[in-house]
Design a protein around this motif. Structure first.
Motif, PDB file in Angstrom:
ATOM      1  N   TYR A 343       0.878  -1.172   0.000  1.00  0.00           N
ATOM      2  CA  TYR A 343       0.000   0.000   0.000  1.00  0.00           C
ATOM      3  C   TYR A 343       0.910   1.215   0.000  1.00  0.00           C
ATOM      4  CZ  TYR A 343      -3.828  -3.135   1.330  1.00  0.00           C
ATOM      5  OH  TYR A 343      -4.768  -4.140   1.360  1.00  0.00           O
ATOM      6  N   VAL A 349      -2.976   5.178   3.677  1.00  0.00           N
ATOM      7  CA  VAL A 349      -2.299   4.406   4.720  1.00  0.00           C
ATOM      8  C   VAL A 349      -2.372   5.157   6.049  1.00  0.00           C
ATOM      9  CG1 VAL A 349      -0.098   3.410   5.455  1.00  0.00           C
ATOM     10  CG2 VAL A 349      -0.793   3.260   3.062  1.00  0.00           C
ATOM     11  N   GLY A 356      -2.040  -0.809   6.840  1.00  0.00           N
ATOM     12  CA  GLY A 356      -0.771  -0.380   6.260  1.00  0.00           C
ATOM     13  C   GLY A 356       0.391  -1.158   6.827  1.00  0.00           C
TER      14      GLY A 356
END
Length: 608
Positions: A343, A349, A356
Motif C-alpha cells: 500500500y 495508509v 498499512g
C-alpha cells in the motif's frame, strides 16, 4: 474529347473542313470507343477525383498518349489529310482537359474542405512530418498550413505545397496563419531536445500534440496520424539510459521468477520487462482479480507476438498469508522474487494504519520468510524515497520493511536480499499527472497541495529496468538508490500542462484565463520535499544511475521483538501503542501532526 479533336483540327486547317462530316463522326466515334477502353483498363474512372495523386496523373498522360496514337492510326486508315501538328495538338488539348479538370476538381474540393478543418503547424519537416502532412491532407480533421524545422536547407522552401519556416518565426506564423494546434513530428528526437522545444512553445498557449514514438510505428501498434497529448516524460527532458543486457538477464533468463503485486503499476511493468528476458516460468501473485486478469492476458499476447516460450501462472493471493505464498514458491520452485506488493498511497495508509502495517511490514516479512524456506536465490524489495526520514505511516512501514530484510540477510545468508529505493513514477496509480489531465479536461481547477512542494519523477519502464539491474549488484542486505534526476516543482508541472493544452492559467494577473490553480494544503503525513538517502554514505555501482547506500540496521533478535510487539498492537487494535512503536523504531519517523489519523480510531473504535 470532342472539344480536343475539333480544336486540334481547326488549329491545323484554319476554318476550312475538307473532311466529309460522316467520316469525321466515324473517326470521332471510334476514337471515343478506343480511348474509353484504354482509360477503363488503366483505372482512370475508378480514381476518386479528390485523392488524385501523381500516379493518377501519370496514368492520364499514358492514356492520352495511347489515344493520340489511336487518332493517328484512324486518320491513316480513312485517308484523312490531318498534319502531324494536328495530332500533337489533339494530345495536348486532351491532356489539358482530362488531367487539368481532375486537378481543378481536387483543388476546389480541398479548398472547400480545408475551411472546415483545424489549421495546424507541423514541427519537423523530416520523413515523419511529411508523412503526417500527407495523412492529414487526405483526412477530414486537420489542415497543415506550415512546417517548422531548424534545418536551414529546408527553410524558405515548400513541401507538399506547404511553406517551411524557422523556429524563430513560429509566433508570427501562429498569428498570421491562424494556427490552432501544433503537432510535433519528431519521433526520434531525444527527450532533452523535445523538452527544449516544448519550453519554447509553452508561452504561445497553443495546444501541442505529438506523433507516436518511432518504435510504436515500426511495430505497427499506431499510425503516423494517431496524435497524442504531450507526454510528461518530454517535459522532464530525461532520456533513459539503455539497460545492460547482461544485468537484465542475470537472475531472470531461464529461471522461475515470481512478482508480488503483479497487477499494480510497478509490478505489471516489472512483468513486461521480465518476460522479455525469457524466464522459464513467470508466476504472477496478485490480490486484485481484475489486475491479475489484465496483466495475465497482456503478457500472453506479448509472449505470442515475440515468440517467447514461458509458462505464465496467475495466482490470486495476499502477501499477508505466509502459508499461501510459501506454497506457491515451493510448488513452482521459485528462484527469483520481486516484491512489489504494497500500500503506497500516503493519505490512505495514514487513515488505515493497521492495514498499512499488516500489508507493508508483515506482508514483506511473510514473503521473505517464505522465500528463505522455499530456497529462493534472489529477493528484491521495491522500496520508496518516502522511507527516508518518514513523516507518514506509509514511509515508516517501508523503512521497517527494509530493516526486516536487512536483518534477514544477516540471519539467512542462503537467500540474497536487496532493496531498491526510488521516488514517484509517472502514470502509476495515485500519480499526480493523470489527475491533472482529468482536471484540465474538466475545466479545472487544478489542485496542488502547496506552492513549494517538489517531487522526483521517473518513467515506469525506466524504474523497472533499473530495479532489475540493481537487484544483481552488491551483496545481501544492500539498499540501492536510483538516480531520479532533478526534483520538479509540482506547481511548475501543472502550469506547463495547462499551457501545452492551449489554455491559460487564471489568476489575479490574468482573471480571464481558462484554468485556475487552487491549493488544497498538505495532506496528512505529506512532505514538501522527498529525499533518497538517510545519510551521505553512498557507493557508486556499475550503472551510472544506481548507487548503494551504506545504512545502519538492527540485528535479527531486536527486529523479531519489534515485529512481535507490532503484531500485538495490530491484532488488538491498540492504535496508540502502534504509533508509539513506530516512533520508537529506528526509522526516523517524525510525523507532521500530533494526532492519530486512523479513521476507525478517530470515529470511536478502540482496543479490545
Amino acid at each position: 474529347m470532342l472539344v480536343a479533336l475539333v480544336s486540334a483540327y481547326l488549329l491545323s486547317n484554319g476554318a476550312v473542313m475538307p473532311i466529309h462530316p460522316g467520316i469525321f463522326l466515324l473517326i470521332f466515334g471510334l476514337l471515343v470507343i478506343g480511348s474509353t477502353a484504354v482509360f477503363v483498363k488503366l483505372g482512370l474512372y475508378r480514381a476518386v477525383v479528390r485523392y488524385v495523386s501523381v500516379r493518377a496523373l501519370a496514368l492520364v498522360v499514358l492514356g492520352v498518349f495511347v489515344s493520340t496514337l489511336w487518332l493517328w492510326a484512324l486518320t491513316r486508315l480513312f485517308s484523312v489529310d490531318m498534319p502531324l501538328s494536328g495530332i500533337v495538338n489533339y494530345g495536348l488539348f486532351a491532356l489539358l482537359i482530362i488531367g487539368g479538370s481532375r486537378l481543378a476538381m481536387r483543388e476546389m474540393y480541398q479548398r472547400m474542405v480545408s475551411r472546415q478543418k483545424v489549421r495546424v503547424m507541423i514541427y519537423g519537416a523530416g520523413s515523419a512530418g511529411r508523412q503526417l502532412a500527407q495523412a492529414l491532407i487526405n483526412g477530414e480533421q486537420y489542415q497543415p498550413v506550415v512546417f517548422v524545422d531548424d534545418d536551414a536547407t529546408l527553410q524558405s522552401s515548400t513541401i507538399l505545397g506547404i511553406p517551411v519556416i524557422s523556429p524563430e518565426q513560429v509566433a508570427d506564423a501562429i498569428e498570421n496563419k491562424h494556427v490552432e494546434r501544433i503537432l510535433l513530428a519528431l519521433p526520434s528526437a531525444s527527450r532533452a531536445v523535445r523538452k527544449q522545444i516544448l519550453e519554447s512553445l509553452e508561452p504561445l498557449n497553443v495546444k501541442v500534440q505529438t506523433v507516436p514514438g518511432m518504435a510504436d510505428m515500426v511495430e505497427g501498434d499506431v499510425a503516423i496520424d494517431a496524435l497524442q497529448d504531450v507526454q510528461i516524460e518530454d517535459l522532464l527532458g530525461r532520456d533513459p539510459v539503455a539497460p545492460n543486457p547482461k544485468l537484465m538477464a542475470q537472475h531472470i533468463q531461464g529461471k522461475v521468477v515470481l512478482v508480488t503485486g503483479a497487477g499494480g503499476s510497478i509490478g505489471s511493468e516489472l512483468c513486461r520487462q521480465i518476460i522479455q528476458q525469457k524466464p522459464k516460468t513467470l508466476v504472477l501473485y496478485e490480490l486484485s482479480e481484475f489486475g491479475l486478469y489484465s496483466i495475465d492476458n497482456e503478457l500472453r499476447r506479448l509472449a505470442k507476438r515475440h515468440g517467447i516460450e514461458c509458462d505464465i501462472h496467475p495466482i490470486i493471493g495476499t502477501v499477508q498469508r505466509r502459508n499461501r505464498i510459501e506454497a506457491v514458491m515451493q510448488t513452482f520452485k521459485v528462484q527469483t522474487v520481486y516484491h512489489a506488493a504494497a500500500y503506497k498511497h500516503v493519505p490512505l495508509v495514514e487513515f488505515n494504519m493497521v492495514e498499512g502495517v499488516r500489508n507493508n511490514v508483515f506482508g514483506t516479512w511473510h514473503t521473505a520468510e517464505a522465500a528463505v524456506k522455499a530456497g529462493v536465490e534472489q529477493f528484491v524489495l521495491i522500496s520508496t524515497d518516502k522511507a527516508v526520514r518518514p513523516t507518514n505511516v506509509m514511509g515508516t512501514t517501508k523503512r521497517l520493511s527494509e530493516l526486516v530484510l536487512q536483518s534477514l540477510a544477516e540471519r539467512s545468508p542462503s537467500t540474497r536480499f536487496c532493496m531498491v529505493r526510488f521516488g514517484n513514477v509517472l502514470g502509476s496509480s495515485g500519480s499526480v499527472v493523470p489527475l491533472f489531465k482529468q482536471q484540465i479536461e474538466a475545466g479545472g481547477p487544478v489542485t496542488v497541495t502547496h506552492p513549494e512542494i517538489t517531487r522526483y519523477f521517473m518513467t515506469i519502464p525506466e524504474a523497472a529496468q533499473l530495479v532489475i539491474q540493481a537487484g544483481t549488484m552488491g551483496s545481501s542486505g544492500d539498499v540501492f538508490v536510483l538516480d531520479m534526476g532533478e526534483p520538479v516543482k509540482i506547481i511548475d508541472l501543472a502550469k506547463k500542462m495547462i499551457h501545452l493544452s492551449g489554455l491559460e492559467v487564471r489568476d489575479e494577473n490574468n482573471p480571464h484565463g481558462d484554468i485556475e490553480i487552487s491549493y488544497s494544503g498538505l495532506r496528512p503525513g505529506e512532505k514538501l520535499y522527498e529525499e533518497l538517502l538517510i545519510g551521505d554514505n553512498v557507493v557508486d555501482c556499475d550503472h551510472e544511475r544506481i548507487c548503494r547506500a551504506i545504512e545502519d540496521f538492527l540485528p535479527w533478535d531486536e527486529t523479531a521483538k519489534l515485529l512481535e510487539e507490532l503484531d500485538d498492537a495490530c491484532q488488538n487494535f491498540r492504535i496508540e501503542r502502534l504509533r508509539e512503536l513506530l516512533l520508537s523504531a529506528p526509522c526516523g519517523y517524525a510525523p507532521t501532526e500530533s494526532e492519530v489519523n486512523d479513521l476507525l480510531w478517530k470515529n470511536g473504535a478502540r482496543s479490545s
